[in-house]
Enzyme design. Structure first.
Site, PDB file in Angstrom:
ATOM      1  CB  THR A 121    -107.327  47.069   6.593  1.00  0.00           C
ATOM      2  OG1 THR A 121    -106.872  45.599   7.029  1.00  0.00           O
ATOM      3  CG2 THR A 121    -109.011  47.059   6.512  1.00  0.00           C
ATOM      4  NE  ARG A 148    -106.806  36.232   9.035  1.00  0.00           N
ATOM      5  CZ  ARG A 148    -106.588  37.690   9.046  1.00  0.00           C
ATOM      6  NH1 ARG A 148    -106.894  38.253   7.904  1.00  0.00           N
ATOM      7  NH2 ARG A 148    -106.434  38.112   9.900  1.00  0.00           N
ATOM      8  CB  VAL A 149    -112.887  35.431   7.520  1.00  0.00           C
ATOM      9  CG1 VAL A 149    -113.823  36.792   7.510  1.00  0.00           C
ATOM     10  CG2 VAL A 149    -113.520  34.727   6.492  1.00  0.00           C
ATOM     11  N   GLY A 150    -110.811  37.684   8.617  1.00  0.00           N
ATOM     12  CA  GLY A 150    -110.394  38.505   9.612  1.00  0.00           C
ATOM     13  C   GLY A 150    -111.400  39.454  10.033  1.00  0.00           C
ATOM     14  CG  ASP A 151    -110.431  43.199  11.971  1.00  0.00           C
ATOM     15  OD1 ASP A 151    -109.498  42.872  11.139  1.00  0.00           O
ATOM     16  OD2 ASP A 151    -110.565  44.432  12.457  1.00  0.00           O
ATOM     17  CB  THR A 186    -106.384  48.960  10.081  1.00  0.00           C
ATOM     18  OG1 THR A 186    -105.101  48.124   9.363  1.00  0.00           O
ATOM     19  CG2 THR A 186    -106.154  50.191  10.567  1.00  0.00           C
ATOM     20  N   GLY A 187    -105.548  46.199  11.630  1.00  0.00           N
ATOM     21  CA  GLY A 187    -104.594  45.639  12.528  1.00  0.00           C
ATOM     22  C   GLY A 187    -104.719  44.071  12.325  1.00  0.00           C
ATOM     23  N   GLY A 234    -106.114  41.037  12.857  1.00  0.00           N
ATOM     24  CA  GLY A 234    -107.570  40.820  12.768  1.00  0.00           C
ATOM     25  C   GLY A 234    -107.934  39.866  13.869  1.00  0.00           C
TER      26      GLY A 234
END
Lengths: 308, 308
Positions: free
Chosen positions: B175, B203-206, B226-227, B229
């Site tokens: 990210t 898929r949606v992350g953070d 970043t990481g 999610g």
């Protein structure tokens, strides 16, 4: 409250019919819809089911009722389609699942639970969420299932007026949700919505966002929100209440009052929420003219209401 | 720090190349990419631009650099497409904008800013976000722009192995993000990502979630994460740090340490973040083996690094 006591609280949206247009017939229909959802969740809790099962069952009942803006009763978006959002969270282990922009599932909350239990993900969106629901063999419906003359006219009127309808009047409707505490002391929350009538551009509101419209943590509380999604998102409403309890030592009532009746009011964030804490305390705050709501506790406490 | 001092901090993901495969040439290329982004943001701050302009400029530079997993360097999803997520938030008034699953914009962070400034919404998804970028006349690219032989092979390998690649090794990437404080004391944060290689089902992350991967509030701090999610989402990472500062009185450093090095570690939430507070303090914590990162302050402080 006895530690083994259990309870459920639900909402059917903070956008209520204006009191002057509420007929006895409509009022009774809304009350029956709320009662059916409360009874579905409460019955499960009574049989020893988890709070997770209870909130899913209650929200599915509300999704199946055409009166509420979720599932069968979901509003039309700008393109004349249905794009629904839902989330579920279990306070025992803080696992969560959610979908946004799903269009084919009879019960979006059920798909959210499948995301939680059958994938490593938390949030699936749009076409991907539709494909996931099909791949998981969850009940799928065609557009005719979601068609509703009332919603159709509401959409046509919004298109004609060129307006995106927010969810704060008879025509604009809301969201449904539930929170529960089970016999084992575990909390859960679930939320589901059809969004805003005539919404464009794949708008996602607060309902499917963990920590915003939906939150559950056995150490603090479980919350399901309804209201002006964008302002709820910028306020991280549900997790804010949890942090006020955990970090500042506020009671559930004080935290709910501060967030809903003060912080949200200051920024024009109309809406409300249902909340339950680990002691079984229930709060149903809202700063709008009404909120379809109700709760039932194992100690006999019970209430259903629409207006203040 | 003098109240008129200003600063910017950026990250290029917590998933770094393993030290044993890092050549001098690669190292220099990453450092040059980070430096260009820092200089773009810092130069604007020096000229008196807002922190909002600075974080957008820095993130756009990182999006334009094929080394980082965002914009031009975005990874392929399962269907061989690019689905990018981005968010931006301004601490002055807590306005925010975000997109998820966008596939056509050269600079997703620019679309996120347009959502913030030109709509009443906070989050647009998928096809709707693509349509919005076009309607707003923002720079659009065709799939060839996002094609990259390295990413293509990475995707093919993931498909062959049947794996969804998380973002914690050379092949899995991360990210990009930035936080800044300007001469006027206003904070801002922005984050952008191509997600996970071979990701399925939308898929949606953070990253695009306000309060999770991105947060800015002049009263507390600005953060870009970043990481992993999903674990960041279930921890509401960015807003948790803000609440620890506001409600518990922790310093930025103590709050970042608690969340990144303790709470996230306990649940296996690999990753890191960049943070800045109203006093201009900067933190760059990560619990992974490395994080592409750097900062520059008006008092002369400057640093760039990849590993611990």
């Amino acid at each position: 409250m006895n530690p083994n006591d259990f309870a459920i609280a639900i909402h059917g949206g903070a956008g209520t019919i204006a009191p002057e247009t509420m007929t006895t017939q409509k009022y009774d229909a809304y009350m029956a819809g709320l009662k059916e959802a409360i009874d579905a969740g409460f019955g499960l809790l009574q049989q020893g089911a988890s709070s997770l099962d209870a909130v899913e069952a209650a929200v599915r009942m509300l999704e199946d009722c055409p009166l509420f803006n979720a599932g069968k009763g979901a509003v039309f978006n700008h393109a004349g389609q249905h794009e629904m959002d839902a989330a579920i969270m279990y306070g025992k282990d803080k696992t969560a699942g959610a979908v946004c922009g799903i269009g084919n599932a009879r019960n979006p909350v059920q798909v959210a639970r499948a995301v939680m239990e059958r994938t490593e993900h938390v949030l699936l969106s749009g076409a991907g969420a539709n494909a996931f629901a099909i791949a998981q063999n969850l009940p799928i419906e065609n557009p005719a299932y979601f068609f509703n003359q009332y919603r159709y006219e509401q959409w046509q009127e919004a298109v004609f007026e060129g307006k995106v309808q927010l969810d704060h009047s008879e025509k604009k409707m809301g969201t449904v949700g539930a929170v529960a505490k089970d016999k084992f002391g575990n909390l859960a929350a679930a939320t589901s919505t059809g969004g805003m009538t005539n919404k464009q551009f794949g708008r996602v509101g607060d309902s499917p966002l963990i920590g915003v419209g939906t939150w559950a943590d056995d150490n603090t509380c479980a919350i399901s929100c309804t209201g002006h999604g964008e302002l709820f998102m910028r306020s991280v409403v549900a997790y804010d209440i949890a942090c006020l309890i955990e970090y500042k030592g506020l009671s559930l009532q004080a935290a709910c009052d501060l967030v809903v009746m003060d912080k949200l009011v200051k920024i024009g964030g109309e809406g409300g929420l249902v909340a339950i804490d680990k002691l079984g305390n229930i709060e149903l705050p809202f700063n709008s003219s009404g909120m379809y709501r109700g709760y039932k506790k194992s100690d006999g406490g019970e209430k259903m209401a629409i207006y203040k």
